[in-house]
Design a protein around this motif. Structure first.
Motif, PDB file in Angstrom:
ATOM      1  N   VAL A 258     -20.366  -3.423 -25.179  1.00  0.00           N
ATOM      2  CA  VAL A 258     -18.934  -3.242 -24.932  1.00  0.00           C
ATOM      3  C   VAL A 258     -18.350  -4.454 -24.198  1.00  0.00           C
ATOM      4  N   LEU A 259     -19.073  -4.940 -23.187  1.00  0.00           N
ATOM      5  CA  LEU A 259     -18.562  -6.066 -22.418  1.00  0.00           C
ATOM      6  C   LEU A 259     -18.498  -7.342 -23.259  1.00  0.00           C
ATOM      7  N   ALA A 260     -19.483  -7.567 -24.099  1.00  0.00           N
ATOM      8  CA  ALA A 260     -19.451  -8.750 -24.958  1.00  0.00           C
ATOM      9  C   ALA A 260     -18.236  -8.714 -25.880  1.00  0.00           C
ATOM     10  N   THR A 261     -17.983  -7.544 -26.473  1.00  0.00           N
ATOM     11  CA  THR A 261     -16.816  -7.406 -27.343  1.00  0.00           C
ATOM     12  C   THR A 261     -15.517  -7.532 -26.552  1.00  0.00           C
ATOM     13  N   LEU A 262     -15.465  -6.884 -25.396  1.00  0.00           N
ATOM     14  CA  LEU A 262     -14.262  -6.911 -24.576  1.00  0.00           C
ATOM     15  C   LEU A 262     -13.948  -8.317 -24.088  1.00  0.00           C
ATOM     16  N   LEU A 263     -14.959  -9.040 -23.621  1.00  0.00           N
ATOM     17  CA  LEU A 263     -14.728 -10.388 -23.107  1.00  0.00           C
ATOM     18  C   LEU A 263     -14.363 -11.357 -24.223  1.00  0.00           C
ATOM     19  N   THR A 264     -14.917 -11.161 -25.403  1.00  0.00           N
ATOM     20  CA  THR A 264     -14.551 -12.031 -26.524  1.00  0.00           C
ATOM     21  C   THR A 264     -13.091 -11.842 -26.906  1.00  0.00           C
ATOM     22  N   ILE A 265     -12.655 -10.595 -27.004  1.00  0.00           N
ATOM     23  CA  ILE A 265     -11.275 -10.319 -27.423  1.00  0.00           C
ATOM     24  C   ILE A 265     -10.281 -10.746 -26.348  1.00  0.00           C
ATOM     25  N   THR A 266     -10.533 -10.366 -25.096  1.00  0.00           N
ATOM     26  CA  THR A 266      -9.602 -10.728 -24.039  1.00  0.00           C
ATOM     27  C   THR A 266      -9.605 -12.231 -23.779  1.00  0.00           C
ATOM     28  N   GLY A 267     -10.778 -12.867 -23.925  1.00  0.00           N
ATOM     29  CA  GLY A 267     -10.812 -14.314 -23.770  1.00  0.00           C
ATOM     30  C   GLY A 267      -9.985 -15.012 -24.833  1.00  0.00           C
ATOM     31  N   LEU A 268     -10.102 -14.555 -26.077  1.00  0.00           N
ATOM     32  CA  LEU A 268      -9.289 -15.113 -27.157  1.00  0.00           C
ATOM     33  C   LEU A 268      -7.810 -14.856 -26.915  1.00  0.00           C
ATOM     34  N   TRP A 269      -7.484 -13.662 -26.415  1.00  0.00           N
ATOM     35  CA  TRP A 269      -6.087 -13.311 -26.157  1.00  0.00           C
ATOM     36  C   TRP A 269      -5.490 -14.231 -25.090  1.00  0.00           C
ATOM     37  N   GLY A 270      -6.250 -14.475 -24.027  1.00  0.00           N
ATOM     38  CA  GLY A 270      -5.767 -15.384 -22.996  1.00  0.00           C
ATOM     39  C   GLY A 270      -5.606 -16.799 -23.506  1.00  0.00           C
ATOM     40  N   ASP A 271      -6.523 -17.226 -24.364  1.00  0.00           N
ATOM     41  CA  ASP A 271      -6.438 -18.557 -24.963  1.00  0.00           C
ATOM     42  C   ASP A 271      -5.187 -18.691 -25.817  1.00  0.00           C
ATOM     43  N   LEU A 272      -4.904 -17.679 -26.630  1.00  0.00           N
ATOM     44  CA  LEU A 272      -3.747 -17.738 -27.519  1.00  0.00           C
ATOM     45  C   LEU A 272      -2.430 -17.708 -26.750  1.00  0.00           C
ATOM     46  N   THR A 273      -2.357 -16.922 -25.682  1.00  0.00           N
ATOM     47  CA  THR A 273      -1.114 -16.893 -24.905  1.00  0.00           C
ATOM     48  C   THR A 273      -0.838 -18.243 -24.259  1.00  0.00           C
ATOM     49  N   GLU A 274      -1.902 -18.888 -23.764  1.00  0.00           N
ATOM     50  CA  GLU A 274      -1.709 -20.214 -23.177  1.00  0.00           C
ATOM     51  C   GLU A 274      -1.347 -21.230 -24.251  1.00  0.00           C
ATOM     52  N   SER A 275      -1.928 -21.104 -25.440  1.00  0.00           N
ATOM     53  CA  SER A 275      -1.591 -22.001 -26.542  1.00  0.00           C
ATOM     54  C   SER A 275      -0.130 -21.829 -26.959  1.00  0.00           C
ATOM     55  N   ALA A 276       0.354 -20.592 -26.925  1.00  0.00           N
ATOM     56  CA  ALA A 276       1.762 -20.355 -27.267  1.00  0.00           C
ATOM     57  C   ALA A 276       2.687 -21.050 -26.280  1.00  0.00           C
ATOM     58  N   MET A 277       2.335 -21.030 -24.987  1.00  0.00           N
ATOM     59  CA  MET A 277       3.153 -21.722 -23.993  1.00  0.00           C
ATOM     60  C   MET A 277       3.150 -23.229 -24.238  1.00  0.00           C
ATOM     61  N   LYS A 278       1.978 -23.784 -24.523  1.00  0.00           N
ATOM     62  CA  LYS A 278       1.897 -25.228 -24.764  1.00  0.00           C
ATOM     63  C   LYS A 278       2.657 -25.611 -26.028  1.00  0.00           C
ATOM     64  N   ARG A 279       2.517 -24.819 -27.075  1.00  0.00           N
ATOM     65  CA  ARG A 279       3.206 -25.142 -28.320  1.00  0.00           C
ATOM     66  C   ARG A 279       4.718 -25.060 -28.162  1.00  0.00           C
ATOM     67  N   SER A 280       5.187 -24.176 -27.276  1.00  0.00           N
ATOM     68  CA  SER A 280       6.631 -24.047 -27.079  1.00  0.00           C
ATOM     69  C   SER A 280       7.247 -25.297 -26.472  1.00  0.00           C
ATOM     70  N   VAL A 281       6.437 -26.087 -25.756  1.00  0.00           N
ATOM     71  CA  VAL A 281       6.950 -27.333 -25.172  1.00  0.00           C
ATOM     72  C   VAL A 281       6.399 -28.550 -25.907  1.00  0.00           C
ATOM     73  N   GLY A 282       5.625 -28.337 -26.980  1.00  0.00           N
ATOM     74  CA  GLY A 282       5.212 -29.422 -27.841  1.00  0.00           C
ATOM     75  C   GLY A 282       4.077 -30.288 -27.338  1.00  0.00           C
ATOM     76  N   ILE A 283       3.115 -29.720 -26.587  1.00  0.00           N
ATOM     77  CA  ILE A 283       1.973 -30.501 -26.135  1.00  0.00           C
ATOM     78  C   ILE A 283       0.681 -29.821 -26.578  1.00  0.00           C
ATOM     79  N   LYS A 284      -0.409 -30.595 -26.610  1.00  0.00           N
ATOM     80  CA  LYS A 284      -1.694 -30.080 -27.061  1.00  0.00           C
ATOM     81  C   LYS A 284      -2.547 -29.602 -25.905  1.00  0.00           C
ATOM     82  N   ASP A 285      -2.648 -30.400 -24.831  1.00  0.00           N
ATOM     83  CA  ASP A 285      -3.454 -30.062 -23.663  1.00  0.00           C
ATOM     84  C   ASP A 285      -2.564 -29.993 -22.434  1.00  0.00           C
ATOM     85  N   SER A 286      -2.903 -29.084 -21.518  1.00  0.00           N
ATOM     86  CA  SER A 286      -2.113 -28.954 -20.295  1.00  0.00           C
ATOM     87  C   SER A 286      -2.356 -30.113 -19.339  1.00  0.00           C
ATOM     88  N   GLY A 287      -3.446 -30.843 -19.523  1.00  0.00           N
ATOM     89  CA  GLY A 287      -3.765 -31.983 -18.661  1.00  0.00           C
ATOM     90  C   GLY A 287      -5.009 -32.675 -19.160  1.00  0.00           C
TER      91      GLY A 287
END
Length: 324
Positions: A258-287
């Motif tokens: 359960v934890l492996a599945t949960l951490l994979t999904i939530t980790g991907l979700w956090g990655d995508l939300t941060e990617s959406a913020m970066k894409r909204s301002v037109g950059i690839k990496d935050s630093g």
């Protein structure tokens, strides 16, 4: 007489002059097609095969340098030292977040207030009495800045809201790391969380790079693929069971799955939300503070949602029941 007649060319062949004009139209059409492809943000149906062999060795070097230091802090130093590392890493990530939001606008006061509120949220796990007063002071400070600023009122209020959002976005999501370290098996639980999350990220990266064909979120993160997600999940499950056998037998086999599945999904979700913020301002990496990994926010994005999910599962759902 025409120029064609002077050089001995029949006048009927003068029509050949129109041929360069047709060639000119062909060049313009190709340029327009190329420009339309760029502006539309379209992606190829499949990743380029040439990219499959491109691995940045700096990713490995960075891990080899930081991993032993992090292990020593978690294993041999008290929980407060680990919270200090969380404050340092989170403050760098928060600064990168503010740089994304504020662009070229200077807001040293707002950034300072936001960093202070964030540190209070993390360190408040050791002294809960300071959380509410410090957050209240942070809120009052943020909404008071427009009264002293010469910037347009609407812009100042918007920047204040972004400052408060950054405090809550990183403070509330990274705080469970310190909370997990304070549990009876805290250091081993932190190792489990970091290893499984790292295995998920690594499996997704390499499997997606080598075998990725079906894009997972093309408008937000074009390099994420379904094959990468499957590879990340397999890697997380393998490492979860290895960690249970190695140093955390208190977890059940079902907990590991359960934890492996949960951490994979939530980790991907956090990655995508941060990617959406970066894409909204037109950059690839935050630093670029971490060679091969981008910024600190890029490195922590997988933990932003997985750390809270892990803490509350372990304390409320798991058979381990470490709160007793």
């Amino acid at each position: 007489r025409t120029l064609a007649g002077l050089v001995g060319i029949p006048a009927t062949r003068a029509a050949i002059r129109s041929r360069p004009q047709h060639h000119f139209y062909i060049v313009i059409d190709l340029n327009l097609h190329r420009q339309e492809y760029k502006t539309a943000g379209q992606q190829p149906a499949e990743p380029a095969p040439a990219a499959a062999s491109r691995f940045d060795p700096r990713r490995i070097y960075t891990i080899l340098v930081l991993a032993p230091l992090l292990y020593a802090v978690i294993r041999y130093l008290p929980p407060l030292a680990f919270s200090g590392v969380v404050v340092l890493a989170g403050a760098l990530a928060l600064f990168e977040f503010y740089r994304l939001c504020f662009s070229d606008r200077s807001h040293s006061w707002l950034i300072g207030i936001g960093l202070t509120g964030f540190a209070a949220l993390i360190l408040g796990t050791h002294q809960p009495d300071i959380i509410v007063p410090t957050l209240l002071a942070t809120l009052v400070g943020i909404i008071s800045v427009p009264l002293l600023s010469r910037a347009p009122l609407e812009q100042s209020l918007r920047d204040g809201a972004l400052t408060l959002f950054g405090v809550l976005y990183l403070g509330l999501t990274l705080r469970p790391l310190s909370m997990t370290r304070l549990l009876p098996l805290g250091e081993w639980l932190i190792f489990f969380l970091l290893l499984v999350t790292w295995a998920s990220d690594t499996g997704a990266y390499y499997v997606g790079t080598l075998c990725g064909r079906h894009r997972l979120a093309p408008t937000i993160s074009p390099k994420k693929t379904v094959e990468g997600l499957v590879g990340g999940l397999i890697g997380a499950i393998m490492v979860a069971y290895a960690a249970r056998w190695w140093f955390l037998p208190e977890l059940s086999g079902l907990d590991c799955l359960v934890l492996a599945t949960l951490l994979t999904i939530t980790g991907l979700w956090g990655d995508l939300t941060e990617s959406a913020m970066k894409r909204s301002v037109g950059i690839k990496d935050s630093g670029g503070i971490l060679p091969g990994h981008g910024g600190m926010l890029d490195r922590l994005d997988s933990l932003l949602f997985s750390a809270p999910a892990f803490y509350y599962y372990v304390t409320m759902v798991s058979r381990l029941r470490v709160i007793e």
